[in-house]
Design a protein around this motif. Structure first.
Motif, mmCIF file in Angstrom:
data_model
loop_
_atom_site.group_PDB
_atom_site.id
_atom_site.type_symbol
_atom_site.label_atom_id
_atom_site.label_comp_id
_atom_site.label_asym_id
_atom_site.label_seq_id
_atom_site.Cartn_x
_atom_site.Cartn_y
_atom_site.Cartn_z
ATOM 1 N N TYR A 1 -18.270 -39.699 7.960
ATOM 2 C CA TYR A 1 -16.985 -39.273 7.671
ATOM 3 C C TYR A 1 -16.781 -39.543 6.166
ATOM 4 O O TYR A 1 -17.112 -40.382 5.745
ATOM 5 C CB TYR A 1 -15.865 -40.123 8.490
ATOM 6 N N ILE B 1 -6.416 -41.534 4.325
ATOM 7 C CA ILE B 1 -5.200 -40.336 5.518
ATOM 8 C C ILE B 1 -5.775 -39.731 6.416
ATOM 9 O O ILE B 1 -5.283 -40.806 7.428
ATOM 10 C CB ILE B 1 -3.565 -40.909 4.343
ATOM 11 N N ASN B 2 -6.685 -39.224 5.694
ATOM 12 C CA ASN B 2 -7.011 -38.218 7.074
ATOM 13 C C ASN B 2 -7.766 -38.978 8.036
ATOM 14 O O ASN B 2 -7.908 -38.662 9.251
ATOM 15 C CB ASN B 2 -7.139 -36.260 6.717
ATOM 16 N N CYS B 3 -9.247 -39.229 7.330
ATOM 17 C CA CYS B 3 -10.119 -40.163 8.275
ATOM 18 C C CYS B 3 -8.879 -41.067 9.597
ATOM 19 O O CYS B 3 -9.824 -41.713 10.249
ATOM 20 C CB CYS B 3 -10.780 -40.863 7.054
ATOM 21 N N THR B 4 -8.068 -41.984 8.433
ATOM 22 C CA THR B 4 -7.674 -43.095 9.201
ATOM 23 C C THR B 4 -6.462 -42.357 10.499
ATOM 24 O O THR B 4 -6.438 -42.274 11.530
ATOM 25 C CB THR B 4 -6.556 -43.525 8.549
ATOM 26 N N ASN B 5 -6.002 -40.723 10.677
ATOM 27 C CA ASN B 5 -5.444 -40.812 11.837
ATOM 28 C C ASN B 5 -6.297 -40.284 12.511
ATOM 29 O O ASN B 5 -5.946 -40.255 13.851
ATOM 30 C CB ASN B 5 -4.868 -39.173 10.727
ATOM 31 N N TYR B 6 -6.941 -39.125 12.221
ATOM 32 C CA TYR B 6 -8.372 -39.630 12.979
ATOM 33 C C TYR B 6 -8.654 -39.995 14.535
ATOM 34 O O TYR B 6 -9.060 -40.365 15.278
ATOM 35 C CB TYR B 6 -9.345 -37.692 12.780
ATOM 36 N N ARG C 1 -16.976 -34.404 7.116
ATOM 37 C CA ARG C 1 -15.988 -34.606 8.175
ATOM 38 C C ARG C 1 -17.392 -34.235 9.261
ATOM 39 O O ARG C 1 -17.102 -32.332 9.130
ATOM 40 C CB ARG C 1 -15.001 -34.830 8.710
ATOM 41 N N ALA D 1 -16.865 -29.862 9.542
ATOM 42 C CA ALA D 1 -15.433 -29.504 8.928
ATOM 43 C C ALA D 1 -16.062 -28.043 7.522
ATOM 44 O O ALA D 1 -16.763 -28.313 7.818
ATOM 45 C CB ALA D 1 -15.239 -30.696 8.524
ATOM 46 N N LYS E 1 -10.865 -30.953 4.715
ATOM 47 C CA LYS E 1 -9.473 -31.318 5.437
ATOM 48 C C LYS E 1 -9.040 -30.500 6.644
ATOM 49 O O LYS E 1 -8.112 -31.269 7.247
ATOM 50 C CB LYS E 1 -8.322 -30.599 4.410
ATOM 51 N N ASP E 2 -10.090 -30.727 7.659
ATOM 52 C CA ASP E 2 -10.492 -29.792 8.613
ATOM 53 C C ASP E 2 -10.720 -31.433 9.718
ATOM 54 O O ASP E 2 -11.395 -32.214 8.998
ATOM 55 C CB ASP E 2 -11.674 -29.359 8.935
ATOM 56 N N LEU E 3 -9.576 -31.210 10.296
ATOM 57 C CA LEU E 3 -10.155 -32.165 11.449
ATOM 58 C C LEU E 3 -10.300 -32.461 12.460
ATOM 59 O O LEU E 3 -9.977 -31.254 13.300
ATOM 60 C CB LEU E 3 -8.126 -33.634 11.602
#
Length: 157
Positions: A38, A44-49, A119, A136, A140-142
């Protein structure tokens, strides 16, 4: 060339947030391992997923696998991130990104995070072969938890 399904995964040893050294070949002897490369702690993106994966981690561990997160953030950062999110898996310190490089899990040119750990997920079986991947396409791909879970289930059949 990128690591793909059925390739032999490069073995490695990295420091873990539990204070031990994590050696891939030793861990896969106990069961499949899901490597979660990751971008960074507290992004923000890593925290969210990671929060989603944290809420549903039992669905993965019930399959008999061990998940670990990998990037080059400091061990202090990893420990703070793990504590802040209440993660139930270890984070590994890839100081010089050598493990990410061996899996070619590095963000390519043309992105704000070029050179960062990408990611990506790799499911490694007892034979050290890659059984499943998710990568990814752009930073930005989650990952969608259900997509990853279904891919892992299929690979483990």
């Amino acid at each position: 060339m990128a690591i793909e399904i059925n390739d032999i995964a490069p073995d490695f040893e990295l420091e873990s947030t539990d204070g031990s050294l994590f050696k891939l070949s030793e861990m896969v002897a106990k069961g499949p391992v899901l490597l979660n490369f990751y971008v960074g702690d507290f992004g923000i993106n890593c925290t969210n997923y990671m929060n989603v994966f944290g809420e549903r981690i039992e669905e993965l561990t019930d399959l008999g696998l061990t998940m670990v997160g990998i990037n080059n953030d400091s061990m202090d950062s990893h420990q703070g991130f793990k504590r802040a999110l209440g993660l139930k898996w270890e984070l590994l310190h890839d100081k010089d990104k050598n493990v990410a490089k061996s899996f070619e899990a590095i963000v390519g040119p043309g992105h704000m995070v070029t050179g960062f750990t990408n990611r990506e997920f790799y499911l490694i079986g007892k034979d050290m072969k890659v059984a499943y991947t998710w990568k990814a396409g752009i930073p930005k791909d989650l990952p969608v938890f259900d997509e990853v879970l279904n891919g892992i289930k299929e690979a483990l059949q």
